[in-house]
Design an enzyme around this catalytic site. Sequence first.
Site, PDB file in Angstrom:
ATOM      1  CG  HIS A   1     -54.889  -1.960 -71.465  1.00 51.08           C
ATOM      2  ND1 HIS A   1     -55.367  -0.955 -70.656  1.00 51.08           N
ATOM      3  CD2 HIS A   1     -54.403  -1.360 -72.572  1.00 51.08           C
ATOM      4  CE1 HIS A   1     -55.168   0.206 -71.251  1.00 51.08           C
ATOM      5  NE2 HIS A   1     -54.584  -0.015 -72.419  1.00 51.08           N
ATOM      6  N   GLY A   2     -57.499  -3.331 -69.561  1.00 54.90           N
ATOM      7  CA  GLY A   2     -58.660  -2.874 -68.799  1.00 54.90           C
ATOM      8  C   GLY A   2     -59.291  -1.588 -69.299  1.00 54.90           C
TER       9      GLY A   2
END
Length: 163
Positions: A14-15
């Site tokens: 994810h980010g």
Amino acid sequence: MDIRLIRIDDRLIHGQVATTWSKSTGISRIIVVSDEVARNPLQKVLLTQAAPPEVKSHVVSIAKLNDIAQHPLMDGVKVMLLFTDPKDVMRVYQNGLDFDSVNIGGMKYTEGKQMVTHFVSVDQEDIEAFKYLDDRGIDLEIRKVPGDRSQKMMDVLRKGDFL
């Protein structure tokens, strides 16, 4: 294989993983290690597309990781291993992969788990896996992003009376 980071984060790629951790560790490859995720073709495709363009990503089973770790093509490749839970990390260790630290980034609350921090929840099986790793001298740190203050998982578990 040059393991730069072993991370438990049930969100996987994810980010934060794709940006801050990959940059701070200098990795060129993310390997998601999970039997469950490896059996899910859609999740595999989505995860391999979530990595930054300069970082290759793969999803493998626990057994396959052992083959990959020993393969000559992985010599010197800087990797991050991502896991969904500490039980799988323990299994990889029991299968012979050598490492000395684990970063715990996020374990969501589900029924049967207890919150130990605002982003880490554990059940008894998780606690037993952490105890197993700790007993072998593996450093267990809780930290979402590289700039955060590190907390020792075993200290948090002791303080919260989980041990």
